[in-house]
Design an enzyme around this catalytic site. Structure first.
Site, PDB file in Angstrom:
ATOM      1  N   HIS A  55     -31.440   9.374 -24.520  1.00  0.00           N
ATOM      2  CA  HIS A  55     -30.681   9.392 -23.000  1.00  0.00           C
ATOM      3  C   HIS A  55     -29.576   8.764 -23.049  1.00  0.00           C
ATOM      4  O   HIS A  55     -28.711   8.666 -22.069  1.00  0.00           O
ATOM      5  CB  HIS A  55     -31.720   9.029 -22.064  1.00  0.00           C
ATOM      6  CG  HIS A  55     -31.945   7.520 -21.862  1.00  0.00           C
ATOM      7  ND1 HIS A  55     -33.229   6.854 -22.552  1.00  0.00           N
ATOM      8  CD2 HIS A  55     -31.461   6.632 -21.037  1.00  0.00           C
ATOM      9  CE1 HIS A  55     -33.084   5.789 -22.130  1.00  0.00           C
ATOM     10  NE2 HIS A  55     -32.308   5.430 -21.238  1.00  0.00           N
ATOM     11  N   ASP A  90     -37.479   9.470 -27.600  1.00  0.00           N
ATOM     12  CA  ASP A  90     -36.030   9.160 -27.029  1.00  0.00           C
ATOM     13  C   ASP A  90     -35.308   8.446 -28.100  1.00  0.00           C
ATOM     14  O   ASP A  90     -34.893   7.342 -28.131  1.00  0.00           O
ATOM     15  CB  ASP A  90     -36.340   8.107 -25.915  1.00  0.00           C
ATOM     16  CG  ASP A  90     -35.247   8.278 -24.943  1.00  0.00           C
ATOM     17  OD1 ASP A  90     -33.940   8.727 -25.337  1.00  0.00           O
ATOM     18  OD2 ASP A  90     -35.425   7.899 -23.854  1.00  0.00           O
ATOM     19  N   SER A  93     -31.637   0.054 -23.129  1.00  0.00           N
ATOM     20  CA  SER A  93     -32.011   1.337 -23.630  1.00  0.00           C
ATOM     21  C   SER A  93     -31.504   1.357 -24.821  1.00  0.00           C
ATOM     22  O   SER A  93     -30.012   1.183 -24.981  1.00  0.00           O
ATOM     23  CB  SER A  93     -31.583   2.438 -22.826  1.00  0.00           C
ATOM     24  OG  SER A  93     -32.121   2.679 -21.736  1.00  0.00           O
TER      25      SER A  93
HETATM   26  N1  ARG Z   1     -35.902   5.142 -17.727  1.00  0.00           N
HETATM   27  C1  ARG Z   1     -34.906   5.337 -18.769  1.00  0.00           C
HETATM   28  C2  ARG Z   1     -34.052   4.237 -18.462  1.00  0.00           C
HETATM   29  O1  ARG Z   1     -33.599   3.629 -17.308  1.00  0.00           O
HETATM   30  C3  ARG Z   1     -34.105   6.746 -18.836  1.00  0.00           C
HETATM   31  C4  ARG Z   1     -34.875   7.789 -19.222  1.00  0.00           C
HETATM   32  C5  ARG Z   1     -34.125   8.956 -19.066  1.00  0.00           C
HETATM   33  N2  ARG Z   1     -35.131  10.004 -18.999  1.00  0.00           N
HETATM   34  C6  ARG Z   1     -35.338  10.721 -17.801  1.00  0.00           C
HETATM   35  N3  ARG Z   1     -36.420  11.391 -17.691  1.00  0.00           N
HETATM   36  N4  ARG Z   1     -34.331  10.639 -16.834  1.00  0.00           N
HETATM   37  O2  ARG Z   1     -33.424   3.675 -19.425  1.00  0.00           O
END
Ligand code: ARG
Length: 726
Positions: A85, A222, A662
């Site tokens: 991501h 991811d 992330s």
């Molecule tokens: N929740 C993750 C973060 O804030 C991002 C994941 C992205 N994936 C998604 N399905 N939107 O770092």
């Protein structure tokens, strides 16, 4: 580093008496770690905690920022591992409906096949962190108030930054800590040629989509790979075919063995923002007004984009990055609101704040030192939040290219001054960011979609009473009392038709033009930008007047709060601010249940097979499902875990992370890579405001899954070789 030395000797001296409230809590500045060495050792760290304070040595030398995400070097050829991501925009912008790397994944056989990451992509390697508090708030600055104070702070920052950036190829920034009580100058090597190397198919990298986002059990691959390039002589350089892979002084070793439940893990990365030291009124404003408004607006944005792009794969791709980002925070904010609704958070914050005031008032010296600023900050923050509330819909009502026109006009005006006198953000050092912004429009903008979004919000904005609107914006755009949707539509049709800024060749030259060129232009967005300019500078000056007062009072409030917490034996770490931090904990599920649910620490290939639907968010690729089956869940591979009867896919840990982390490397006790942090669980992300030791869990993609997938599904043999995986 002087102030920080004082900070950690003070902490060390008290280390038997002082501790954090919870073992897992804390996003520590590397230089604070020796002060909590005992806790780190007790948790299982095998490295010397002091080695983690050395930014240019192992392992910290391998940890990098992508600006908004974290990452790390994993080979001596500048190979960088991060989340899927985090590379999402780079993958999407290189994709077309015919060559859809987002859907199908991207794999290079040789370095020559690597593609430029999205415009403006950077790899930042932190080289030095210096306490500059007394240089920013010098004795002279301490005497100033309001805008004069902000101006003087900015001047001091710019001088330090300019001096630091004499070392060509480096980016330096001053970051405030503890609400402006302390300032650090951070120097980073800025790598500007970043290329996309490998990403799995979206059905792996974003498996589970927004349904599974912020959730457990999770099965998301991811991860993705980028590469950092520099000029032949090893210097930071813009993209060029002649550039060569950057050779980092340190890169992470991959752990030979995976982690298991109870093992020590730590995450080093760049958490963006937490709000653990906020006033009760800020909590109330955020949860009673701002987050609900954000959730509502995001829902509308997503619906409009869905409606406007549904018949066009090209438009869908252009908005894929934005949709992913909005969805992410839409769910995040709603999750926090749900936690807040059932909690006593506000009441506790109010009580803590009242206790602080009681403690201050109990002593004449303390009262003299802090009481007035505490009063002041409460009032100032209420005023500021009222302004923010008024501006909320306005921010959504501006056409994207009007925003571009306004910042380019500001740039033209600032550029008439000597560089050192230009406003921060508009200096020569900022030009690449402008160029990237102009270039980025092409693969992320569509006029019909943008116009539909603005129509939706501007209609609501215009329906507000005139005192709740912005007269400057209204005059420039032509909004009048009583306008209805049809009027706004006509106004927008004319405005968009009157501009050529959507065309790259028309847009780019404005970065070079003079204020008089703007004034003479007939382009509708440029004209509106020029019309708004004088008033917006006045507004900026008013905002800065307030910001100066806030900095002064907030810093003193934080000083009082730190003294109060220390008096109770509690150590304090600063809220996250996008700078390098370390957090540690252990691999752990959540055995007790919230309403009957109980979580184990690992998921496996079994879950992918179970969840796969062959379409939509759970579209696991067929070759992956085949490989899972034919390998009997990885039974023939060294990544197989006998207990799971499969290859581990994701794991939970008690790590204290937030957005910005992330892509952060998850390291074992020896500092070897075991996975990448990528998410938290919806019911615990309110920890950004209110750390909850029992609930807080973050989610990692297990390195074993990454390697299994690369070998068995994507056949990324050249990369595996580079990663020294046989
Ligand atoms: N929740 C993750 C973060 O804030 C991002 C994941 C992205 N994936 C998604 N399905 N939107 O770092």
């Amino acid at each position: 580093m002087k102030k920080s030395l004082v900070l950690f000797t003070a902490l060390t001296a008290l280390s038997s008496a002082i501790s954090v409230a919870y073992a897992n809590e804390g996003m520590w500045m590397p230089q604070q770690l020796p002060a909590i060495a005992k806790q780190l050792k007790a948790a299982g760290l095998k490295l010397d905690p002091a080695s983690l304070t050395k930014l240019t040595e192992f392992p910290m030398g391998a940890i990098v920022s992508l600006g908004g995400c974290s990452a790390s070097f994993v080979s001596d050829q500048g190979l960088v591992i991060t989340n899927h991501h985090c590379a999402y925009d780079s993958i999407a912008r290189n994709s077309t409906p015919e060559r859809n790397y987002l859907a199908n994944g991207f794999l290079t056989k040789t370095m020559a096949d690597e593609l430029p990451a999205s415009p403006g992509s950077r790899v930042f390697v932190t080289k030095d962190v210096k306490d500059v508090s007394s240089k920013i708030i010098s004795p002279e600055v301490a005497k100033l108030v309001g805008k004069a104070r902000v101006d003087a702070i900015e001047k001091n920052e710019k001088a330090l930054v300019a001096e630091c950036e004499k070392d060509v190829g480096h980016r330096c920034n001053v970051y405030p800590y503890y609400g402006g009580l302390e300032y650090y100058l951070i120097k980073q090597l800025e790598i500007k040629d970043v290329r996309l190397v490998h990403a799995p198919a979206e059905g792996v990298g974003k498996f589970g989509g927004d349904t599974d986002n912020w959730m457990w059990p999770r099965h998301t691959g991811d991860y993705s790979f980028l590469r950092a390039y520099v000029s032949k002589d090893g210097k930071s350089a813009e993209f060029s075919k002649d550039n060569v892979p950057y050779k980092p002084t340190h890169y992470l070793r991959l752990a030979k063995e995976g982690v298991k439940e109870g093992d020590f893990v730590m995450v080093t990365g760049y958490p963006g923002r937490t709000n653990r030291h906020r006033l009760p009124s800020e909590v109330a404003y955020t949860f009673d007004w701002n987050y609900p408004a954000y959730v509502k607006a995001s829902g509308e944005q997503l619906a409009v984009i869905e409606r406007e792009t549904k018949d066009s794969p090209d438009k869908k791709l252009k908005y894929a990055g934005m949709v992913a980002g909005v969805n992410n925070y839409y769910k995040n904010r709603q999750g926090m609101l749900d936690s807040y609704a059932g909690s006593d958070l506000l009441a506790r914050k109010q009580k803590e704040h009242a206790d602080l005031k009681t403690w201050i008032n109990a002593d004449a010296g303390r009262k003299q030192m802090y009481a007035a600023d505490i009063d002041a900050i409460e009032k100032l923050i209420s005023e500021r939040d009222a302004e923010n509330r008024r501006d909320f819909l306005l921010a959504y009502s501006s056409p994207r290219l009007l925003g571009s026109a306004r910042s380019m006009y500001r740039l033209a005006n600032e550029s008439t001054k000597p560089d050192a006198e230009r406003k921060s953000g508009f200096q020569t050092r900022d030009l690449p960011r402008f160029k990237a912004g102009v270039a980025a429009v092409d693969r992320s903008y569509d006029e019909t979609v943008d116009k539909a979004l603005v129509l939706n919000f501007m209609t609501k904005y215009a329906a507000q009473a005139s005192e709740d609107r912005n007269a400057n914006f209204d005059a420039a755009v032509g909004i009048k009392d009583g306008m209805k949707e049809a009027d706004i539509k006509a106004l927008l049709d004319a405005m968009y038709a009157g501009s050529k800024l959507a065309i790259k060749e028309e847009r780019a030259p404005w970065l070079e033009r003079k204020p008089d060129d703007f004034k003479a232009s007939n382009d509708s967005f440029i004209k509106a930008a020029v019309a708004m300019y004088d008033e917006s500078l006045k507004r900026e000056a008013r905002d800065e007047e307030m910001a100066g007062k806030i900095q002064q009072a907030y810093a003193n409030y934080m000083k009082a709060k730190i003294a109060f917490m220390n008096s109770k034996g509690q150590a304090v770490y600063p809220d996250a601010n996008s700078t390098l931090r370390v957090t540690f904990g252990k691999v752990a599920g959540r055995p007790y249940g919230v309403d009957g649910t109980s979580w184990t620490a690992f998921t496996s290939l079994h879950g992918i097979e179970k969840k796969a639907t062959g379409t939509g968010e759970f579209n696991a690729p067929q070759n992956q499902l085949d490989a899972i089956k034919s390998s009997k869940y990885g039974a023939d591979s060294k990544y197989y875990d006998a207990k799971l009867k499969s290859v581990p896919v994701n794991f939970m840990a008690t790590l204290d992370i937030t957005g910005g982390n992330s892509g952060s490397a998850a390291l074992n006790a020896k500092g070897e890579l075991v996975g990448l942090a990528f998410d938290g669980t919806l019911d615990s992300i309110i920890s950004d405001w209110d750390f909850n030791d029992a609930n807080t869990r973050d989610i990692q993609v297990d390195l074993r899954y990454v390697l299994w997938e690369m070998k068995n599904v994507d056949k990324a043999d050249n990369l595996l070789k580079e990663l020294r995986v046989e």
